[in-house]
Scaffold this motif. Structure first.
Motif, PDB file in Angstrom:
ATOM      1  N   THR A  12       0.828  -1.205   0.000  1.00  0.00           N
ATOM      2  CA  THR A  12       0.000   0.000   0.000  1.00  0.00           C
ATOM      3  C   THR A  12       0.863   1.256   0.000  1.00  0.00           C
ATOM      4  O   THR A  12       0.566   2.219  -0.709  1.00  0.00           O
ATOM      5  CB  THR A  12      -0.948   0.008   1.226  1.00  0.00           C
ATOM      6  OG1 THR A  12      -1.583  -1.263   1.301  1.00  0.00           O
ATOM      7  CG2 THR A  12      -1.988   1.086   1.110  1.00  0.00           C
ATOM      8  N   GLU A  14       3.769   1.549  -1.253  1.00  0.00           N
ATOM      9  CA  GLU A  14       4.380   1.712  -2.582  1.00  0.00           C
ATOM     10  C   GLU A  14       3.387   2.278  -3.577  1.00  0.00           C
ATOM     11  O   GLU A  14       3.729   3.097  -4.429  1.00  0.00           O
ATOM     12  CB  GLU A  14       4.957   0.379  -3.065  1.00  0.00           C
ATOM     13  CG  GLU A  14       6.330   0.166  -2.465  1.00  0.00           C
ATOM     14  CD  GLU A  14       6.954  -1.187  -2.780  1.00  0.00           C
ATOM     15  OE1 GLU A  14       6.271  -2.031  -3.394  1.00  0.00           O
ATOM     16  OE2 GLU A  14       8.110  -1.383  -2.390  1.00  0.00           O
ATOM     17  N   GLN A  15       2.138   1.889  -3.443  1.00  0.00           N
ATOM     18  CA  GLN A  15       1.142   2.359  -4.402  1.00  0.00           C
ATOM     19  C   GLN A  15       0.637   3.769  -4.093  1.00  0.00           C
ATOM     20  O   GLN A  15       0.444   4.575  -4.992  1.00  0.00           O
ATOM     21  CB  GLN A  15      -0.030   1.377  -4.434  1.00  0.00           C
ATOM     22  CG  GLN A  15      -0.963   1.640  -5.590  1.00  0.00           C
ATOM     23  CD  GLN A  15      -2.036   0.553  -5.693  1.00  0.00           C
ATOM     24  OE1 GLN A  15      -2.010  -0.438  -4.969  1.00  0.00           O
ATOM     25  NE2 GLN A  15      -2.969   0.749  -6.597  1.00  0.00           N
ATOM     26  N   TYR A  16       0.428   4.064  -2.810  1.00  0.00           N
ATOM     27  CA  TYR A  16      -0.242   5.326  -2.457  1.00  0.00           C
ATOM     28  C   TYR A  16       0.609   6.288  -1.634  1.00  0.00           C
ATOM     29  O   TYR A  16       0.186   7.408  -1.397  1.00  0.00           O
ATOM     30  CB  TYR A  16      -1.509   5.037  -1.633  1.00  0.00           C
ATOM     31  CG  TYR A  16      -2.563   4.258  -2.376  1.00  0.00           C
ATOM     32  CD1 TYR A  16      -3.363   4.883  -3.335  1.00  0.00           C
ATOM     33  CD2 TYR A  16      -2.767   2.909  -2.122  1.00  0.00           C
ATOM     34  CE1 TYR A  16      -4.337   4.170  -4.015  1.00  0.00           C
ATOM     35  CE2 TYR A  16      -3.743   2.185  -2.800  1.00  0.00           C
ATOM     36  CZ  TYR A  16      -4.521   2.818  -3.747  1.00  0.00           C
ATOM     37  OH  TYR A  16      -5.490   2.125  -4.409  1.00  0.00           O
ATOM     38  N   GLY A  17       1.771   5.888  -1.148  1.00  0.00           N
ATOM     39  CA  GLY A  17       2.473   6.710  -0.162  1.00  0.00           C
ATOM     40  C   GLY A  17       1.802   6.539   1.178  1.00  0.00           C
ATOM     41  O   GLY A  17       0.940   5.676   1.349  1.00  0.00           O
ATOM     42  N   ALA A  20      -3.001  10.438   3.756  1.00  0.00           N
ATOM     43  CA  ALA A  20      -4.186  10.616   2.912  1.00  0.00           C
ATOM     44  C   ALA A  20      -4.279  12.059   2.420  1.00  0.00           C
ATOM     45  O   ALA A  20      -4.995  12.356   1.477  1.00  0.00           O
ATOM     46  CB  ALA A  20      -5.440  10.234   3.669  1.00  0.00           C
ATOM     47  N   MET A  30      -9.988   7.068   0.124  1.00  0.00           N
ATOM     48  CA  MET A  30      -9.274   6.207  -0.818  1.00  0.00           C
ATOM     49  C   MET A  30      -9.872   4.804  -0.751  1.00  0.00           C
ATOM     50  O   MET A  30     -10.619   4.471   0.166  1.00  0.00           O
ATOM     51  CB  MET A  30      -7.789   6.191  -0.452  1.00  0.00           C
ATOM     52  CG  MET A  30      -7.190   7.601  -0.535  1.00  0.00           C
ATOM     53  SD  MET A  30      -5.614   7.768   0.300  1.00  0.00           S
ATOM     54  CE  MET A  30      -4.512   7.354  -1.029  1.00  0.00           C
ATOM     55  N   GLN A  31      -9.490   4.002  -1.723  1.00  0.00           N
ATOM     56  CA  GLN A  31     -10.040   2.649  -1.800  1.00  0.00           C
ATOM     57  C   GLN A  31      -9.815   1.871  -0.497  1.00  0.00           C
ATOM     58  O   GLN A  31     -10.675   1.108  -0.060  1.00  0.00           O
ATOM     59  CB  GLN A  31      -9.373   1.929  -2.967  1.00  0.00           C
ATOM     60  CG  GLN A  31     -10.110   0.688  -3.397  1.00  0.00           C
ATOM     61  CD  GLN A  31      -9.368  -0.014  -4.542  1.00  0.00           C
ATOM     62  OE1 GLN A  31      -8.600   0.613  -5.268  1.00  0.00           O
ATOM     63  NE2 GLN A  31      -9.617  -1.297  -4.676  1.00  0.00           N
ATOM     64  N   ALA A  32      -8.646   2.069   0.117  1.00  0.00           N
ATOM     65  CA  ALA A  32      -8.338   1.325   1.345  1.00  0.00           C
ATOM     66  C   ALA A  32      -9.359   1.628   2.440  1.00  0.00           C
ATOM     67  O   ALA A  32      -9.715   0.743   3.222  1.00  0.00           O
ATOM     68  CB  ALA A  32      -6.932   1.668   1.827  1.00  0.00           C
ATOM     69  N   SER A 218      -4.310   7.212   7.492  1.00  0.00           N
ATOM     70  CA  SER A 218      -3.452   6.729   6.409  1.00  0.00           C
ATOM     71  C   SER A 218      -4.043   5.485   5.750  1.00  0.00           C
ATOM     72  O   SER A 218      -4.484   4.557   6.449  1.00  0.00           O
ATOM     73  CB  SER A 218      -2.074   6.383   6.971  1.00  0.00           C
ATOM     74  OG  SER A 218      -1.377   5.578   6.036  1.00  0.00           O
ATOM     75  N   PRO A 219      -4.042   5.421   4.417  1.00  0.00           N
ATOM     76  CA  PRO A 219      -4.529   4.216   3.739  1.00  0.00           C
ATOM     77  C   PRO A 219      -3.667   3.002   4.088  1.00  0.00           C
ATOM     78  O   PRO A 219      -4.136   1.859   4.016  1.00  0.00           O
ATOM     79  CB  PRO A 219      -4.402   4.569   2.251  1.00  0.00           C
ATOM     80  CG  PRO A 219      -3.390   5.668   2.192  1.00  0.00           C
ATOM     81  CD  PRO A 219      -3.567   6.438   3.470  1.00  0.00           C
TER      82      PRO A 219
END
Ligand SMILES: *Cc1c(COP(=O)(O)O)cnc(C)c1O
Length: 333
Positions: A12, A14-17, A20, A30-32, A218-219
């Motif tokens: 996660t 790596e994909q989003y930082g 939020a 976000m999706q998470a 945070s996601p």
């Protein structure tokens, strides 16, 4: 520590930082977050759920938004500070009840001058490891058309066939209007879930200031909680080991004539009374490799300073025996 959770965290981030970067209603959703909310809604048998930055803010949002002027909130005397503080700050009246006085609770509920009546309780009490009489509360809720809110902080992941908590174990999950699930304990993440009817969740989204005016969690943490939930649902043997370890210690402590109050869970107080003695024993246990905090007034009532033993599924029999051995020497202190 679970490698599967670590992997979810790494993927996660790596994909989003990490952050939020905004509140949920601006652009922080976000999706998470939405995946976690959908998973918890189904887990807790509710139409919807909402994810907050902490259990504290989850309780604060619910209890400052739903009870209005002209309503009555009934609190267990030993409810957590995150339940009591927002109720003191809200517009509704409140009363506290003792668990051994259901007739008092019923008298409050029967007072017809109030519009809505809320009953707010923990399921497993955090300092005593005892439990609310949930079936009795459900009966009163039904009889008086009250709204029952249960905080399962020390129960989610520990009880119930799918790990949903004590309400699930007692078969009353569907009769609880709102379940609060703080994620910092057995879920091993951070944040707090509020699960309930969709109208309730919609109201919180639109009205609850602790939801609207704070940065989204945070996601990465949401993804960790999501993975943790998956593990809890699919590995019931963890709960079985936990309850087996807890029962072993409770029985052993009682056999040793230690005062464990009314604990029936994995939270086992060893009530020593004197704060200095509790501190001293705690230090001695720490030096021997056992991290068991001394809990003193005002967190617990005067004269009930205690060691708070919090047992886990992964503790070995050798560790449990070692603790019992050390505690047999307590009276020599
Ligand atoms: C720990 C706890 C909370 C607070 O949750 P946080 O996520 O730590 O803010 C709320 N209610 C109960 C019963 C708790 O034990």
């Amino acid at each position: 520590e679970d490698p599967r959770i670590k992997q979810a965290v790494v993927e996660t981030v790596e994909q989003y930082g990490f952050g939020a970067a905004a509140s949920r209603l601006i652009s922080g959703t976000m999706q998470a977050h939405t995946e976690l909310e959908a998973a918890f809604a189904s887990f807790l048998h509710k139409e919807a759920s909402l994810y907050f930055p902490s259990g504290w803010t989850a309780n604060q949002a619910v209890l400052t938004t739903l009870p209005q002027k002209g309503d009555l909130v009934l609190l267990d005397r030993y409810d957590h500070a995150s339940i009591i503080d927002p109720v003191k700050a809200c517009e509704a009246d409140f009363r506290t009840y003792r668990r051994n006085q259901p007739e008092r609770l019923e008298k409050y509920l029967a007072d017809s001058k109030y519009n809505n009546r809320f009953i707010v309780t923990e399921s497993v009490f955090s300092m005593d490891g005892d439990t609310a009489n949930l079936t009795e509360l459900v009966e009163l809720r039904n009889k008086y058309n009250a709204i029952l809110i249960v905080d399962e902080a020390h129960s989610v992941g520990c009880f119930g066939s799918t790990g949903a908590g004590l309400c699930e174990q007692e078969g009353i999950l569907d009769d609880v209007d709102i379940v609060i699930a703080p994620l910092g304990k057995a879920i091993a993440a951070t944040g707090g879930i509020v699960a309930g009817a969709k109208v309730v969740i919609d109201m919180l989204v639109n009205k609850a200031r602790p939801f609207i005016y704070t940065t989204a969690p945070s996601p990465v943490v949401a993804a960790a909680a999501f993975k943790s939930l998956e593990i809890i649902r699919s590995e019931p043997d963890r709960r079985e080991r936990l309850q087996k370890n807890a029962a072993f210690l409770r029985n052993a402590f009682v056999d040793m004539d230690l005062d464990i109050g009314n604990s029936t869970t994995q939270i086992i107080p060893v009530i020593l009374g004197d704060s200095a003695k509790a501190m001293k024993v705690s230090k001695k246990l720490y030096d021997a490799g056992y991290f068991i905090s001394a809990i003193r007034p005002p967190t617990v009532p005067p004269g009930t300073a205690r060691l708070r033993v919090s047992v886990q599924s992964d503790h070995t029999q050798e560790q449990l025996d070692g603790l019992c051995g050390l505690l047999t020497q307590i009276d020599a202190e």
